[in-house]
Write a protein that holds these residues in place. Structure first.
Motif, PDB file in Angstrom:
ATOM      1  N   THR A  17       0.853  -1.191   0.000  1.00 32.69           N
ATOM      2  CA  THR A  17       0.000   0.000   0.000  1.00 32.69           C
ATOM      3  C   THR A  17       0.882   1.232   0.000  1.00 32.69           C
ATOM      4  N   THR A  18       0.465   2.233  -0.778  1.00 31.77           N
ATOM      5  CA  THR A  18       1.232   3.478  -0.890  1.00 31.77           C
ATOM      6  C   THR A  18       0.607   4.537   0.022  1.00 31.77           C
ATOM      7  N   TYR A  19       1.481   5.198   0.776  1.00 29.43           N
ATOM      8  CA  TYR A  19       1.071   6.273   1.711  1.00 29.43           C
ATOM      9  C   TYR A  19       1.717   7.568   1.233  1.00 29.43           C
ATOM     10  N   ARG A  20       0.906   8.607   1.052  1.00 29.67           N
ATOM     11  CA  ARG A  20       1.410   9.878   0.541  1.00 29.67           C
ATOM     12  C   ARG A  20       1.002  11.020   1.470  1.00 29.67           C
ATOM     13  N   VAL A  21       1.880  12.007   1.555  1.00 33.68           N
ATOM     14  CA  VAL A  21       1.618  13.230   2.361  1.00 33.68           C
ATOM     15  C   VAL A  21       1.775  14.423   1.436  1.00 33.68           C
ATOM     16  N   PHE A  22       0.753  15.339   1.461  1.00 24.66           N
ATOM     17  CA  PHE A  22       0.754  16.534   0.621  1.00 24.66           C
ATOM     18  C   PHE A  22       0.736  17.768   1.527  1.00 24.66           C
ATOM     19  N   VAL A  23       1.569  18.746   1.167  1.00 27.01           N
ATOM     20  CA  VAL A  23       1.567  20.042   1.835  1.00 27.01           C
ATOM     21  C   VAL A  23       1.256  21.083   0.782  1.00 27.01           C
ATOM     22  N   ASP A  24       0.175  21.839   1.030  1.00 27.44           N
ATOM     23  CA  ASP A  24      -0.282  22.847   0.067  1.00 27.44           C
ATOM     24  C   ASP A  24      -0.413  22.223  -1.312  1.00 27.44           C
ATOM     25  N   GLU A  25      -0.990  20.979  -1.336  1.00 24.74           N
ATOM     26  CA  GLU A  25      -1.256  20.203  -2.547  1.00 24.74           C
ATOM     27  C   GLU A  25       0.007  19.757  -3.277  1.00 24.74           C
ATOM     28  N   THR A  26       1.142  19.850  -2.618  1.00 23.99           N
ATOM     29  CA  THR A  26       2.401  19.350  -3.186  1.00 23.99           C
ATOM     30  C   THR A  26       2.833  18.114  -2.415  1.00 23.99           C
TER      31      THR A  26
ATOM     32  N   TYR B  44       5.543   6.530   0.582  1.00 25.38           N
ATOM     33  CA  TYR B  44       6.157   5.261   0.955  1.00 25.38           C
ATOM     34  C   TYR B  44       5.177   4.132   0.619  1.00 25.38           C
ATOM     35  N   THR B  45       5.741   3.030   0.014  1.00 26.67           N
ATOM     36  CA  THR B  45       4.935   1.868  -0.347  1.00 26.67           C
ATOM     37  C   THR B  45       5.435   0.663   0.443  1.00 26.67           C
ATOM     38  N   THR B  46       4.544   0.014   1.097  1.00 25.99           N
ATOM     39  CA  THR B  46       4.891  -1.145   1.913  1.00 25.99           C
ATOM     40  C   THR B  46       5.116  -2.378   1.033  1.00 25.99           C
ATOM     41  N   ASP B  47       5.866  -3.328   1.570  1.00 27.45           N
ATOM     42  CA  ASP B  47       6.149  -4.571   0.855  1.00 27.45           C
ATOM     43  C   ASP B  47       4.915  -5.468   0.861  1.00 27.45           C
ATOM     44  N   LYS B  48       4.832  -6.348  -0.129  1.00 29.17           N
ATOM     45  CA  LYS B  48       3.657  -7.199  -0.192  1.00 29.17           C
ATOM     46  C   LYS B  48       3.778  -8.433   0.692  1.00 29.17           C
ATOM     47  N   LEU B  49       4.991  -8.705   1.211  1.00 31.01           N
ATOM     48  CA  LEU B  49       5.159  -9.881   2.049  1.00 31.01           C
ATOM     49  C   LEU B  49       5.805  -9.584   3.398  1.00 31.01           C
ATOM     50  N   GLU B  50       6.678  -8.578   3.436  1.00 35.22           N
ATOM     51  CA  GLU B  50       7.445  -8.300   4.647  1.00 35.22           C
ATOM     52  C   GLU B  50       6.567  -7.647   5.698  1.00 35.22           C
ATOM     53  N   ALA B  51       6.346  -8.319   6.820  1.00 31.74           N
ATOM     54  CA  ALA B  51       5.449  -7.817   7.865  1.00 31.74           C
ATOM     55  C   ALA B  51       5.978  -6.573   8.532  1.00 31.74           C
ATOM     56  N   SER B  52       7.313  -6.462   8.606  1.00 38.79           N
ATOM     57  CA  SER B  52       7.859  -5.303   9.331  1.00 38.79           C
ATOM     58  C   SER B  52       7.555  -3.985   8.628  1.00 38.79           C
TER      59      SER B  52
END
Length: 778
Positions: free
Chosen positions: A153-162, A167-175
């Motif tokens: 899953t991809t996590y994104r942070v935007f400041v003033d729409e920028t 960061y994208t998590t691994d499909k198997l690695e639990a950590s």
């Protein structure tokens, strides 16, 4: 012309200004310095006993207050010209420190109330204001809370729409799906932005601009944007806040859209990883009452000294101007202060404001999210007319509120809470704003203005229906109390009310009453007079003694008047009726001159009036009870023959009892009950017999219309009586008969006692010649 007789059953119902035919037989034309007692009859009023000279100078507009802390500690508070002094009842000045707040006393319109060791002082002329202190604010900041991790899953942070971090998590690695790991990865990317500072606490990022500017923050994730929450100042629900946050972070919880009354503010308090969210006041709002404009306190300290200072009022701890508004007295003036059901209360305009329960210095809600039973109460009276409240008096398990023309009852259930409080209109009577009502047993007395005179009403509650009414107890003396009434004081022990006039400052108006069940058996008005230079500034009952604060040309004096029965002076079996009375122990000096064989006694005050000296103990050059008219070498000294060093005596100012009988009338039983005056025919009074008890002196002055006055003296001495011992005063019981020989409507009969000896008159019988030209038929 037949001889008839009649009687006056008692002389204890004081003065009446009604026409003579409407009066009771027991009412008088005038009564000065008399005391109406259902036990002792008509007596000479108690004398005042000198207690102390408090200070040399005092303005007429000074405020005086008596602190009755307990049986061992009682004090007098004197304010004037921006100063405050405290004395005990012996006249000893107490230490008073003033760390601040002395300017608050620069007013002639003060009010005080004492609660334990605190005396609250209110300046009624000062408007209450908020201080400039505001709730702390922080520069614009934001938080990103990683709530949930998910594989690939991809996590994104935007400041003033920028986009600033991804960061994208691994499909198997639990950590990689740990929320704190995701937050740490986003922090690393965010740190590359030179304009921002980013810190992390567990799964939460704290973000703010280095230049303290504002910004917008938004997040995206692959799980319907539910994996992260971006917070920049507000959230809709409290559950949206992270469990762990940055210490000090503030947020607004907005609640339902369109409802401005469910908003509240919170702050994360504690360490970054171990804290809690606490409700706070809206950042930037005013949170403190201006202590310089609020009531101040006079505090009795543990060492017995006093401190006058600003009170430390609590600050607002939650909400904004809508959810936790300022108390209604802010911007207005406090007109009265009171204590009721463990709450301190203020009256301001039409509002009644209570502090938190058992927290007298706190007038703010504890939370904007809910109303607690202990929270402050702020309610207004409701009436078709403007009703500015003047006084609040606890009475009959309720609080009676007085406006100029209406009385309200503030009631509650078993406990007083914001939810149970209610105010209802009770009665519509005019009430004086300048005189505080006073409670006395099951009655409440308040004053009203009647042109250039004043009247007193007796407020009471009747029956199971809780009906309220207020009788005018001055209805039969409508023009007796001159001017306005400045002070009422009551003693439930002696069933007496005293009133001080703001016009006749040297007089005390007294109301003596007595109830037998629901029927009032006595309703007696009279007045006690003092020399014209005496100005009675205040009076209060403590136990069964009336304490008077009297201003004289040379200073302020504290005097005590003992009202209780069976008063005695020294070893005498009766009281000595001398005002400003001092004993030998209170005199400043007693010296004896062997050449003149006279003693010179230095008094603790100056007095220009007539003084008398009375021995009250054995062992002196004169027997006890001996009266002497002393020489006056100076205004503050007397000289008497004999050596009075070590002898018990008293010295005081002579005052006079005067009682003028109403016209003696034939009274017939009325058909509906009671009596009615019979004015038919001519009633020629031949003689009157007065029954007396424990009396030492009085004289009767009979003045027929346009004729000379005839005087008949009762000296207490009865020829042949074993009590008639030469050199000793006699106090006896019996009857005294004197002639009148005048028409009942054309003669003035007056009883006078201008000596220190007591007088107790019980009743009177009269004998007359009666002629009538007609006979009345039923």
């Amino acid at each position: 012309m037949p001889v008839i007789s009649g009687s006056i059953p008692n002389l204890v119902n004081g003065v009446s200004q009604q026409p003579f035919a409407l009066r009771l037989a027991s009412q008088a034309e005038e009564q000065i310095n008399g005391y109406s007692s259902i036990v002792d009859g008509l007596a000479k009023r108690p004398p005042t006993l000198h207690s102390a000279k408090l200070q040399a100078d005092l303005t007429d507009n000074s405020y005086l207050h008596i602190i009755n802390r307990d049986a061992n500690e009682r004090y007098v508070v004197v304010t004037g010209e921006g100063d405050l002094k405290v004395f005990d009842l012996a006249g000893n000045a107490q230490t008073v420190s003033f760390p601040d707040g002395k300017d608050y006393l620069a007013s002639t319109d003060l009010s005080m109330i004492t609660i334990a060791d605190y005396t609250f002082v209110v300046n009624k002329s000062m408007s209450v204001a908020m201080a400039e202190e505001t709730a702390p604010e922080r520069p614009p900041e934001g938080m990103v809370f990683v709530r949930q991790g998910n594989y690939q899953t991809t996590y994104r942070v935007f400041v003033d729409e920028t986009k600033v971090a991804e960061y994208t998590t691994d499909k198997l690695e639990a950590s990689t799906i740990a929320t704190d790991h995701i937050a740490a990865q986003l922090q690393q990317q965010f740190a590359e932005n030179a304009d921002f500072n980013v810190s992390r606490s567990g799964s939460t990022l704290h973000i703010y601009r280095k230049d303290s500017g504002s910004f917008k923050l938004r997040t995206e994730d692959g799980i319907a944007d539910a994996g992260m929450v971006a917070i920049t100042g507000s959230v809709q629900s409290f559950t949206s806040l992270p469990a762990k946050a940055i210490s000090g972070y503030m947020a607004e919880v907005t609640g339902a859209q369109g409802n401005q009354y469910d908003n509240f503010y919170v702050q994360y308090q504690g360490s970054n990883m171990d804290g809690v969210w606490q409700e706070i006041a809206k950042p930037g709002r005013k949170v403190a009452l201006d202590a310089a404009t609020m009531p101040h306190v006079l505090v009795r300290e543990a060492d017995g000294s006093f401190t006058f200072r600003k009170a430390e009022w609590e600050k607002c701890e939650s909400g904004d101007e809508d959810t936790a508004p300022e108390p209604s007295f802010v911007g207005g003036k406090i007109s009265d202060i009171f204590f009721y059901r463990n709450r301190l209360g203020f009256i301001s305009d039409e509002n009644v404001v209570f502090s938190r329960s058992a927290d007298f210095f706190n007038f703010w809600r504890s939370s904007a999210t809910g109303l607690l039973d202990t929270d402050p109460i702020d309610v207004a009276v409701s009436h078709v007319k403007v009703s500015l409240l003047r006084h609040a008096i606890p009475f009959n398990e309720t609080l009676i509120l007085f406006s100029d023309r209406t009385q309200f009852v503030l009631g509650a259930g078993d406990i007083l809470t914001p939810d149970t409080v209610s105010i209802a209109q009770a009665t519509e009577f005019d009430a004086s704003a300048s005189c505080r009502p006073v409670g006395a047993g099951s009655f409440l007395y308040f004053t009203t203005s009647r042109g250039g005179f004043s009247s007193v009403r007796e407020y009471y509650v009747t029956g199971d229906a809780n009906n309220k009414d207020a009788n005018d107890v001055t209805a039969h003396v409508p023009q007796y109390i001159r001017g306005g009434i400045a002070k009422l004081s009551a003693s439930t022990t002696e069933d007496i009310i005293v009133a001080l006039s703001d016009t006749c400052r040297n007089e005390i108006y007294t109301y003596k009453y007595f109830y037998t069940g629901q029927e009032k058996a006595q309703s007696s008005w009279s007045r006690w007079t003092f020399p014209e230079q005496d100005k009675i500034l205040n009076c209060d009952f403590i136990d069964n003694s009336l304490w008077l604060l009297i201003k004289r040309p040379d200073g302020l004096y504290l005097e005590q008047m003992k009202i209780e029965a069976d008063r005695r002076a020294g070893a005498l079996p009766f009281d000595i009726h001398l005002d400003r009375r001092v004993s030998e122990q209170q005199c400043l000096d007693i010296s004896y001159d062997p050449a003149s064989r006279k003693s010179t006694i230095k008094l603790p005050y100056e007095e220009d009036g007539k003084l008398q000296f009375v021995t009250v103990g054995d062992g002196g050059p004169r027997p006890k009870g001996y009266l002497i008219d002393p020489e006056r070498p100076s205004a503050d000294a007397v000289r008497v023959p004999g050596d009075y060093r070590g002898v018990s005596f008293c010295v005081g100012r002579v005052y006079e009892l005067r009682y003028v009988f109403s016209p003696l009338m034939i009274r017939d039983n009325a058909p509906g009950g009671g009596q009615i005056a019979n004015t038919e025919g001519r009633l020629q009074i031949r003689r009157v017999l007065v029954n007396y008890n424990r009396s030492g002196y009085f004289r009767i002055e009979v003045t027929p219309y346009r004729r000379s006055t005839y005087t008949y003296v009762f000296s207490g001495r009865v020829i042949g009586s074993g009590k008639n011992v030469w050199g000793e005063p006699v106090v006896d019981t019996g009857s005294f008969k004197f002639p009148v020989m005048s028409n009942n409507m054309q003669v003035k009969i007056e009883v006078i006692n201008d000596t220190p000896l007591p007088t107790h008159l019980l009743n009177a019988d009269w004998e007359a010649l009666y002629s009538v030209r007609t006979q009345r038929i039923a």
